[in-house]
Design an enzyme around this catalytic site. Structure first.
Site, PDB file in Angstrom:
ATOM      1  N   PHE A   1       4.136   6.115   8.486  1.00 51.05           N
ATOM      2  CA  PHE A   1       4.180   5.550   7.127  1.00 51.05           C
ATOM      3  C   PHE A   1       2.880   4.878   6.709  1.00 51.05           C
ATOM      4  O   PHE A   1       2.875   4.003   5.841  1.00 51.05           O
ATOM      5  CB  PHE A   1       5.365   4.574   6.978  1.00 51.05           C
ATOM      6  CG  PHE A   1       6.657   5.118   7.502  1.00 51.05           C
ATOM      7  CD1 PHE A   1       7.224   6.234   6.920  1.00 51.05           C
ATOM      8  CD2 PHE A   1       7.281   4.552   8.597  1.00 51.05           C
ATOM      9  CE1 PHE A   1       8.409   6.775   7.406  1.00 51.05           C
ATOM     10  CE2 PHE A   1       8.452   5.084   9.099  1.00 51.05           C
ATOM     11  CZ  PHE A   1       9.020   6.201   8.502  1.00 51.05           C
TER      12      PHE A   1
ATOM     13  N   GLY B   1       5.971  13.476  10.620  1.00 51.20           N
ATOM     14  CA  GLY B   1       7.384  13.634  10.294  1.00 51.20           C
ATOM     15  C   GLY B   1       7.697  14.583   9.148  1.00 51.20           C
ATOM     16  O   GLY B   1       8.804  15.112   9.059  1.00 51.20           O
TER      17      GLY B   1
ATOM     18  N   ARG C   1       4.181  23.396  -6.703  1.00 48.87           N
ATOM     19  CA  ARG C   1       5.063  24.324  -6.006  1.00 48.87           C
ATOM     20  C   ARG C   1       5.531  23.704  -4.691  1.00 48.87           C
ATOM     21  O   ARG C   1       4.753  23.049  -3.997  1.00 48.87           O
ATOM     22  CB  ARG C   1       4.329  25.636  -5.720  1.00 48.87           C
ATOM     23  CG  ARG C   1       5.254  26.665  -5.090  1.00 48.87           C
ATOM     24  CD  ARG C   1       4.844  28.063  -5.436  1.00 48.87           C
ATOM     25  NE  ARG C   1       3.618  28.429  -4.740  1.00 48.87           N
ATOM     26  CZ  ARG C   1       3.440  29.618  -4.146  1.00 48.87           C
ATOM     27  NH1 ARG C   1       4.401  30.522  -4.184  1.00 48.87           N
ATOM     28  NH2 ARG C   1       2.314  29.895  -3.561  1.00 48.87           N
ATOM     29  N   ILE C   2       6.792  23.906  -4.355  1.00 45.29           N
ATOM     30  CA  ILE C   2       7.345  23.384  -3.104  1.00 45.29           C
ATOM     31  C   ILE C   2       7.290  24.490  -2.065  1.00 45.29           C
ATOM     32  O   ILE C   2       7.891  25.557  -2.227  1.00 45.29           O
ATOM     33  CB  ILE C   2       8.792  22.886  -3.311  1.00 45.29           C
ATOM     34  CG1 ILE C   2       8.823  21.773  -4.363  1.00 45.29           C
ATOM     35  CG2 ILE C   2       9.385  22.396  -1.988  1.00 45.29           C
ATOM     36  CD1 ILE C   2       7.938  20.575  -4.071  1.00 45.29           C
TER      37      ILE C   2
ATOM     38  N   GLN D   1      11.850  14.848   3.217  1.00 39.28           N
ATOM     39  CA  GLN D   1      10.817  13.873   2.843  1.00 39.28           C
ATOM     40  C   GLN D   1      11.304  12.982   1.717  1.00 39.28           C
ATOM     41  O   GLN D   1      11.109  11.777   1.724  1.00 39.28           O
ATOM     42  CB  GLN D   1       9.589  14.617   2.299  1.00 39.28           C
ATOM     43  CG  GLN D   1       8.590  14.995   3.303  1.00 39.28           C
ATOM     44  CD  GLN D   1       7.534  13.914   3.384  1.00 39.28           C
ATOM     45  OE1 GLN D   1       7.810  12.824   3.874  1.00 39.28           O
ATOM     46  NE2 GLN D   1       6.349  14.192   2.935  1.00 39.28           N
TER      47      GLN D   1
ATOM     48  N   LYS E   1       1.218  20.001  -5.071  1.00 44.76           N
ATOM     49  CA  LYS E   1       0.626  18.666  -5.252  1.00 44.76           C
ATOM     50  C   LYS E   1       0.982  17.839  -4.017  1.00 44.76           C
ATOM     51  O   LYS E   1       0.365  18.043  -2.974  1.00 44.76           O
ATOM     52  CB  LYS E   1       1.070  18.065  -6.577  1.00 44.76           C
ATOM     53  CG  LYS E   1       0.540  18.923  -7.767  1.00 44.76           C
ATOM     54  CD  LYS E   1       0.520  18.198  -9.099  1.00 44.76           C
ATOM     55  CE  LYS E   1       1.847  18.262  -9.830  1.00 44.76           C
ATOM     56  NZ  LYS E   1       1.764  17.779 -11.226  1.00 44.76           N
ATOM     57  N   GLY E   2       1.937  16.977  -4.049  1.00 50.67           N
ATOM     58  CA  GLY E   2       2.258  16.208  -2.850  1.00 50.67           C
ATOM     59  C   GLY E   2       3.490  15.377  -3.102  1.00 50.67           C
ATOM     60  O   GLY E   2       3.735  14.966  -4.246  1.00 50.67           O
TER      61      GLY E   2
ATOM     62  N   GLY F   1       4.946  12.997  -0.387  1.00 52.10           N
ATOM     63  CA  GLY F   1       5.197  11.908   0.568  1.00 52.10           C
ATOM     64  C   GLY F   1       5.288  10.550  -0.102  1.00 52.10           C
ATOM     65  O   GLY F   1       6.172   9.754   0.204  1.00 52.10           O
ATOM     66  N   GLU F   2       4.398  10.275  -1.020  1.00 50.96           N
ATOM     67  CA  GLU F   2       4.356   8.937  -1.627  1.00 50.96           C
ATOM     68  C   GLU F   2       5.322   8.806  -2.807  1.00 50.96           C
ATOM     69  O   GLU F   2       6.081   7.841  -2.890  1.00 50.96           O
ATOM     70  CB  GLU F   2       2.933   8.586  -2.099  1.00 50.96           C
ATOM     71  CG  GLU F   2       1.789   9.165  -1.283  1.00 50.96           C
ATOM     72  CD  GLU F   2       1.642   8.582   0.113  1.00 50.96           C
ATOM     73  OE1 GLU F   2       2.034   7.432   0.323  1.00 50.96           O
ATOM     74  OE2 GLU F   2       1.127   9.310   0.993  1.00 50.96           O
TER      75      GLU F   2
END
Ligand code: FAD
Lengths: 328, 708
Positions: free
Chosen positions: B235, B462, B598-599, B608, B671-672, B674-675
C-alpha cells in the site's frame, strides 16, 4: 521475553503448591493474555505453571445450576447446548469478545483474570500504577477514551475488558477457588475490585489460589436477554460500552425480575442495582427503560476523552433493554 | 488474431501458490548460517544518546553482535558529500534521536528469540530535549515545502468563494493512518565477498532498492541483486528502501553471515511510514443555482523533522470541477515523528475527503441533488492545465452508479429514512488520480516447444501484475496463458519502474505489448510473411533450426502527456445504516464506478477495487493512529487497538468499469485503478451518514461516539 522455567503438573494440589511457594510463578491457561503481556515486557514470570493438564475442563449440570470448569474454553462454553438454552446471555457475551481463534484458546479462568487493556498499562515505558505501583497514572491526563466512568480513583481509571464477566456478574455467578488454605467460593460481586489505593490488585484472589470453576445458579433468564456491545469495529475490538440485560417477564409484560450489568465502564463488571430496583414490578415500556438508564448513570464521571460514554452508556442500556424485551 | 483475451476474467497465475502456502515470501529464504537482527527502539522522543550499555545483551548466549551509534563504522552513502547520498534517516550514523521508536541499536543473534531477549537488555541513557508532536499546537509553524512543486496555486481570484451568494467554509481532519500490510516488513541480506550483495526484501521496486543499496555501500548496482518475488501487501509502505533494510546489509557484512531483520507489528507503526495527519480547509462559493464561483483548498500536513514528506492533497481541487477562481495552499508541519510515506491514493484520498465533503455540504445548502451539482460543474477539459482530457467518462460513472445504488431512493431530507431501527442514507464521493506511464523494459523469449517466458523487474504487491501481463501476452501472441510465464521481482531482470501510482499496467504492460509485437515481427521476418495474421512459432523455429528467439523492448512514457491531461476517475456510491442510539455505522453497499481506460484483467481489477473500498472503509470508519503528545508515543500501536476493518465490517461491494480505452496514454488504452479504488470512498460514506442522520462528521474516523 525473559527466559523462564516451564512446568506442566497433572494434579491440582501440585500446581497450587508451586504457585503458593514461588513469588515469580504464574498459572498459564490459554495464554492469550499472559503471553502477550510477557512479550510486551509487562510481566516477566520466573516460572510458568501450565494448568492445561489439570482436570478442570468439564461443564456439568449440578443441582439446578451449572458448573463450568476453569479450563473450559470460551468457545466450549458459548457453544454448549445447555448454556445456549438456559444461559443465552452468557453465550452472547462470550461471543461478543475477541475472535474465534482467541475464544478457542481462551479459558473461563483466564478470561476472568485477563488484565486491563489500558495503553499505559501495556507500554512499559509509560507510567502506570497498576503495573508499577507509585509510578503514576498515564491515562488520567492522557488518552483516556477507553477508560472508566464509574468507580475510578486518582490512582487508576482503567477498565476491566472482559465481556464474559459482565454476563457472569448479571447472572450472579460464583467463582470457586482452591488455594494453600483450602477451597472457597467468591461471589462475582466480590471477585473483581475497584482500584482505590491499590490498583495493582484486580481481584480478591489470595496468593496461590487457583480458579477451579465458575458456578451459575438455576436458570431464570432464558428468553428476554441481550448482550449489547458498542465498539469501534464490528468484531475483534474491546467494548466502548457494553450492557448485559436480562428480563424475567410475566404474561402481561410485567417485569418479575431484571438484571443489568455493564462492561467498559469500570475496573470491574458494573452491576446497575438501582436501575434494577426501579424496573422490578414495572411493565415493559420504553419510558421505564429510559428512566432506568438515567438512574443507572448516577455518579458517573467522565475524563477528557471519554465524556461520550456518559451519553453512550444510557443509550446502550435503553437499547439492550428494548432488544431483550423485543420492542422496536 | 481471434477473440481478444484482454479484458478476460482469468484467475491469478500465482493464486494456487499463494493459497497452498508455496509462494515464498522474502522472509522465508532459509539461507545457510542465517543470523537474526532485532532493532532496539528509543524510548525518548527527542534528544541525544549519551551512552548505550550493551554488556548484558552481549553476555546473552547466542548473541553475535550489537550495533549502535557508538561502534557504527559509517557507510559511503551516509556521507554528506556522497555523490548519491541515501535520503532520510541514516540509522546509527549519529547519536541524535528525532522520534520515539527510532532504532538505537541492532542486536544480531543466532535466533529471533535470542536477539529479541538481548534487545530487551540494551540500556540507553539520553540527554532529553523538549519535543513537539502535537499537530494542533504546531499547525501555524507549517512551511511551504522546498522546490516549486508545492508553491501556492492561483487561478483567477484568490478566495473568491467568500463573495459568492452561497458559501461553505469548513475544516476536515484526517488522522495518521497506517499501511499495515499483512506481511511484516522483512529483509534478508547476504554478501559474497566485500562487494557483492544479495537481498530478499519486501519491496515495491527492486530496481530502486538496488540503487539505494548500491549508493549506501558504494558498490556497483550490478553487484546488488534484489529479490522480492511475492509481497504480502504494501500500500505504499515499500515504495522506498527503509533504514532497517540497510542495517540488515550492514550487519550481514559485519558478522560475515546472512542477516534477517523483521520488524515487529509495533515497529511498523514507527518505521515504515503512514498517511500523515492532515487538516484541510475548504472554501466553496456558488451561485444560487449551483455554479461554482470559487474553490479554496488549504492543507496542513504532518512531516518529520529529519526528512520532508509531501503529497498532493490539494491538487484535486484544481481540476476536478470547473471553477474560474481557484487557489490552493499546501504546508507541512515538521514534528518529532517518524516520516510519513505515500499510502494508497496518496494525497488525493485525503484531499478528496475534504473536497467531496464540502461539495456535499454545498448541495444541502443549495437544496440541490449532489449529482446534479457535480454535473453542473463538470469539467469538460482540465481547468488547471487548460488542456483536453485524454479521456474522461466521469459523467457515465455518475449515471451507472446512481442507477446501481438506487439513488432515486435517496431522500434529500437528512434523517428521514429508516429500515427497521436503522437510519438510512445515501452518499456520493468522487476521485481522480493521475494516469502515468513510465519507462519500462521487458524481455521476451519464445522457445522451441512454443512456451513463452517474459521478464521484467516490476513487482506484484497484490494487484495481480503477473496475471495482467500474461493476459496481454497471450492476447497479442495468440498463445494460451498456460504456456506463458511472466517473471518479476528480481533486479537482474530488465528495468521496470517501482510499483506505485497505479502505473504498472500502463508502463510495464506497454513494454510487454511492444516486446510481443516486436517478436511477432521477428518471427514473421524469418519467412518474410506478414506479422498481422496468426503465427506458428513452433513450426518457424523448427524450420529455421532455431532453439528460440528472444529480444528486449523498451517502452517510454507517453509523448501525449504534454498535450492531454491524463487521469483515472471514480465515483463511489454508499448506502449506509446508522443506529440512532448506539452510533454504529454499517456500510451496507458500496458501488464503485471507475473510468480507468481499458480493463486488461477483469477479475483481478475487480479485486483491486474491492480491496481499495475496504481500505476506504477503514479510513472512514475505524483507522486512526493516536499519539499521546506528553510522551510522543502511539497509544494504539498494535493490531488489537489500531482497528483495520474486519470481515464483519464489510458488506456488499460492487465494482463497475466503464472499460473504454484511452487513446493517448499507451497502446493498451489503460489508465490505472489502484489509487482511485480508494479515493472518494471516505466522503461517499460520510456524506451518506449525513444523509442518514443530519450529522456532519468532519474528523475521521467516524467511530460510534461521534454520532450519538
Ligand atoms: C487481540 C485480543 C482481543 C481480545 N478481545 C477481547 C474482547 O473483546 N472481549 C474479551 O472479553 N476478551 C478479549 N480478549 C481477551 C481474551 O478473552 C483473554 O485473553 C482470555 O480470555 C484469557 O484467557 P486465557 O485462558 O488465554 O488466559 P491466560 O492468558 O492463560 O491467563 C490470564 C491470566 O489468568 C491467570 N489464570 C489463568 N487461569 C487461571 C486459573 N484457573 N486460576 C488462576 N489463575 C489463572 C494467568 O496466570 C494469567 O495471569 C482479547 C484478547 C486479545 C489478545
Amino acid at each position: 521475553m525473559k527466559p523462564f522455567q516451564y512446568m506442566r503438573p497433572t494434579d491440582t494440589p501440585a500446581a497450587i503448591r508451586v504457585k503458593g511457594k514461588e513469588a515469580g510463578a504464574y498459572f498459564l491457561a490459554g495464554g492469550t493474555n499472559l503471553v502477550d503481556l510477557m512479550k510486551m515486557g509487562v510481566v516477566a514470570p520466573e516460572k510458568l505453571v501450565d494448568i492445561n493438564r489439570l482436570p478442570l475442563r468439564g461443564i456439568e449440570v449440578v443441582g439446578g445450576g451449572l458448573r463450568i470448569g476453569a479450563l473450559a474454553t470460551n468457545s466450549e462454553v458459548a457453544d454448549h447446548p445447555y448454556v445456549l438454552e438456559h444461559y443465552p446471555l452468557l453465550s452472547m457475551a462470550i461471543n461478543a469478545g475477541a475472535s474465534p481463534q482467541l475464544r478457542n484458546m481462551a479459558t473461563t479462568g483466564g478470561n476472568l483474570l485477563q488484565r486491563t487493556r489500558c495503553s499505559y498499562f501495556f507500554d512499559p515505558t509509560m507510567p502506570c500504577n497498576k503495573r508499577v505501583p507509585g509510578s503514576g497514572c498515564g491515562a488520567i491526563d492522557g488518552i483516556n477514551r477507553m477508560h472508566a466512568i464509574f468507580g475510578a480513583s486518582e490512582k487508576c481509571i482503567a477498565v476491566n475488558p472482559s465481556d464474559m464477566s459482565v454476563a457472569l456478574r448479571a447472572l450472579d455467578a460464583v467463582v470457586r477457588v482452591s488455594g494453600p488454605a483450602g477451597e472457597r467460593s467468591i461471589a462475582m460481586e466480590d471477585f473483581h475490585r475497584l482500584p482505590g489505593e491499590q490498583p495493582e490488585l484486580d481481584n480478591t484472589l489470595q496468593k496461590g489460589e487457583l480458579i477451579t470453576a465458575v458456578e451459575l445458579p438455576a436458570p431464570v433468564f432464558t428468553k428476554n436477554v441481550h448482550y449489547l456491545k458498542i465498539r469501534d469495529r464490528t468484531s475483534y475490538a474491546f467494548a466502548l460500552v457494553s450492557v448485559a440485560a436480562a428480563l424475567d417477564l410475566d404474561g402481561s409484560r410485567g417485569i418479575r425480575g431484571v438484571r443489568l450489568a455493564m462492561g467498559g465502564v469500570a475496573h470491574k463488571p458494573w452491576r446497575l442495582g438501582a436501575a434494577e430496583e426501579f424496573l422490578k414490578g414495572k411493565t415493559v415500556t420504553e419510558d421505564n427503560f429510559r428512566q432506568a438508564a438515567q438512574i443507572a448513570m448516577q455518579g458517573a464521571k467522565g475524563y477528557s476523552y471519554n465524556q461520550f460514554k456518559l451519553r453512550m452508556a444510557p443509550n446502550a442500556i435503553l437499547q439492550a433493554l428494548k432488544t431483550a424485551a423485543a420492542i422496536v | 488474431m481471434n477473440k481478444s483475451l484482454i479484458g478476460d476474467s482469468m484467475s491469478r497465475v500465482d493464486g494456487r501458490l499463494k493459497v497452498t502456502g508455496q509462494a515464498k515470501y522474502s522472509g522465508e529464504y532459509k539461507l545457510p548460517g542465517l543470523a537474526y537482527g532485532v532493532l532496539v527502539p528509543a524510548t525518548i522522543t527527542k534528544g541525544t544518546i549519551t551512552a548505550i550499555d550493551v554488556k548484558a545483551a552481549k553476555r546473552t548466549p547466542g548473541v553475535i553482535e550489537v550495533i549502535t551509534p557508538f561502534n557504527f563504522a559509517g557507510l559511503p552513502g551516509f556521507k554528506p558529500d556522497a555523490a548519491q547520498p541515501v535520503r532520510g534517516l541514516k540509522l546509527f550514523n549519529d547519536k541524535s534521536v528525532s522520534f520515539n521508536g527510532q532504532p538505537i541499536a541492532l542486536v544480531v543473534a543466532e535466533s529471533f528469540e535470542k536477539a529479541t531477549y538481548a534487545a530487551s537488555l540494551v540500556r540507553a541513557t539520553y540527554q532529553e530535549e523538549a519535543f513537539e508532536t502535537d499537530f494542533h499546537k504546531n499547525r501555524e509553524k507549517g512551511v511551504t515545502p522546498q522546490g516549486g512543486k508545492y508553491k501556492d496555486y492561483l487561478r483567477g481570484e484568490a478566495n473568491a468563494y467568500k463573495k459568492a451568494p452561497v458559501v461553505v467554509e469548513q475544516e476536515y481532519l484526517q488522522p495518521s493512518e497506517m499501511h499495515n500490510p499483512m506481511e511484516l516488513h522483512v529483509t534478508i541480506a547476504s554478501w559474497e565477498g566485500e562487494d557483492k550483495l544479495t537481498v530478499y526484501t519486501k519491496s515495491q521496486g527492486v530496481v530502486s532498492t538496488q540503487r539505494t543499496f548500491s549508493n549506501a555501500f558504494g558498490i556497483k548496482p550490478e553487484n546488488v541483486q534484489v529479490n522480492s518475488r511475492f509481497v504480502g501487501g504494501a500500500f505504499g509502505s515499500s515504495l522506498r528502501t527503509w533504514p532497517h533494510e540497510i542495517a540488515a546489509a550492514y550487519a550481514a557484512r559485519l558478522v560475515r553471515r546472512p542477516v534477517k531483520v523483521t520488524l515487529t507489528r509495533e515497529q511498523m507503526f514507527t518505521l515504515v511510514g503512514y498517511r500523515p495527519f492532515t487538516i484541510q480547509k475548504i472554501g466553496l462559493g456558488a451561485t444560487a443555482d449551483g455554479k461554482l464561483l470559487g474553490i479554496t483548498h488549504e492543507s496542513y500536513s504532518q512531516t518529520a523533522t529529519y526528512e520532508e514528506f509531501t503529497e498532493n492533497s490539494v491538487n484535486c481541487s484544481r481540476f476536478l470541477y470547473d471553477a474560474a477562481n481557484c487557489n490552493t495552499l499546501y504546508k507541512v508541519v515538521p514534528l518529532h515523528v517518524g516520516v510519513p510515506a505515500p499510502m494508497r491514493g496518496p494525497g488525493e484520498a485525503t484531499g478528496s475527503f475534504a473536497l467531496e465533503s464540502a461539495l456535499d455540504e454545498l448541495s444541502y445548502a443549495l437544496k440541490m441533488d449532489p449529482i446534479q451539482l457535480r454535473l453542473k460543474n463538470y469539467a469538460e477539459r482540465d481547468p488547471e492545465r487548460n488542456l483536453p482530457w485524454s479521456s474522461k467518462y466521469l459523467r457515465e460513472c455518475y449515471e451507472l452508479g446512481a442507477e446501481r445504488i438506487g439513488w432515486e431512493n435517496r431522500s434529500p431530507r437528512p434523517g428521514s429514512q429508516k429500515e427497521g431501527e436503522w437510519l438510512v442514507g445515501y452518499g456520493i464521493g468522487c476521485g481522480a488520480f493521475g494516469a502515468y506511464r513510465g519507462r519500462a523494459l521487458a524481455k521476451i523469449k519464445i522457445m522451441a516447444d512454443g512456451s513463452v517466458n517474459i521478464q521484467s523487474a516490476t513487482s506484484d504487491i497484490g494487484p495481480g501484475t503477473g496475471t495482467a501481463m500474461t493476459l496481454i501476452a497471450s492476447d497479442l501472441l495468440g498463445v494460451p496463458a498456460g504456456k506463458i510465464t511472466f517473471e518479476l521481482g528480481n533486479s537482474a531482470f530488465p528495468m521496470a519502474p517501482t510499483q506505485g501510482g497505479s502505473s504498472t499496467v500502463s508502463s510495464v504492460g506497454s513494454a510487454v505489448h511492444d516486446a510481443c509485437m516486436a517478436i511477432r515481427q521477428k518471427f514473421a521476418a524469418l519467412d518474410g510473411q506478414s506479422a498481422e495474421g496468426p503465427l506458428d512459432y513452433v513450426a518457424l523455429l523448427q524450420k529455421h533450426s532455431l532453439p528460440y528467439l528472444e529480444l528486449t523492448e523498451e517502452s517510454q512514457s507517453s509523448e501525449q502527456a504534454k498535450n492531454y491531461s491524463m487521469y483515472s476517475f471514480s465515483a463511489h456510491f454508499a448506502k449506509v445504516h446508522v443506529h440512532p442510539l448506539t452510533g454504529v455505522v454499517k456500510v451496507m453497499r458500496l458501488v464503485a464506478v471507475v473510468d480507468a481506460g481499458r480493463i486488461v484483467s477483469h477479475k483481478t481489477a475487480a479485486s483491486q477495487m474491492i480491496g481499495g473500498a475496504v481500505g476506504g472503509i477503514g479510513m472512514v470508519l475505524t483507522e486512526e493512529a493516536i499519539f499521546d503528545d506528553k510522551y510522543g508515543r502511539y497509544v494504539n500501536g498494535n493490531f488489537a487497538d489500531y482497528h483495520v476493518p474486519v470481515n464483519a465490517d464489510i458488506h456488499q461491494i460492487e465494482a463497475i468499469f466503464i472499460d473504454k480505452p484511452d487513446r493517448y496514454i499507451n497502446p493498451l488504452g489503460t489508465k490505472g485503478i489502484g489509487e482511485i479504488s480508494l479515493i472518494g470512498v471516505a466522503a461517499s460514506v460520510t456524506n451518506a451518514i449525513y444523509n442518514a442522520t443530519g450529522k456532519r462528521v468532519r474528523e475521521l474516523p467516524v467511530t460510534p461516539d461521534k454520532l450519538i
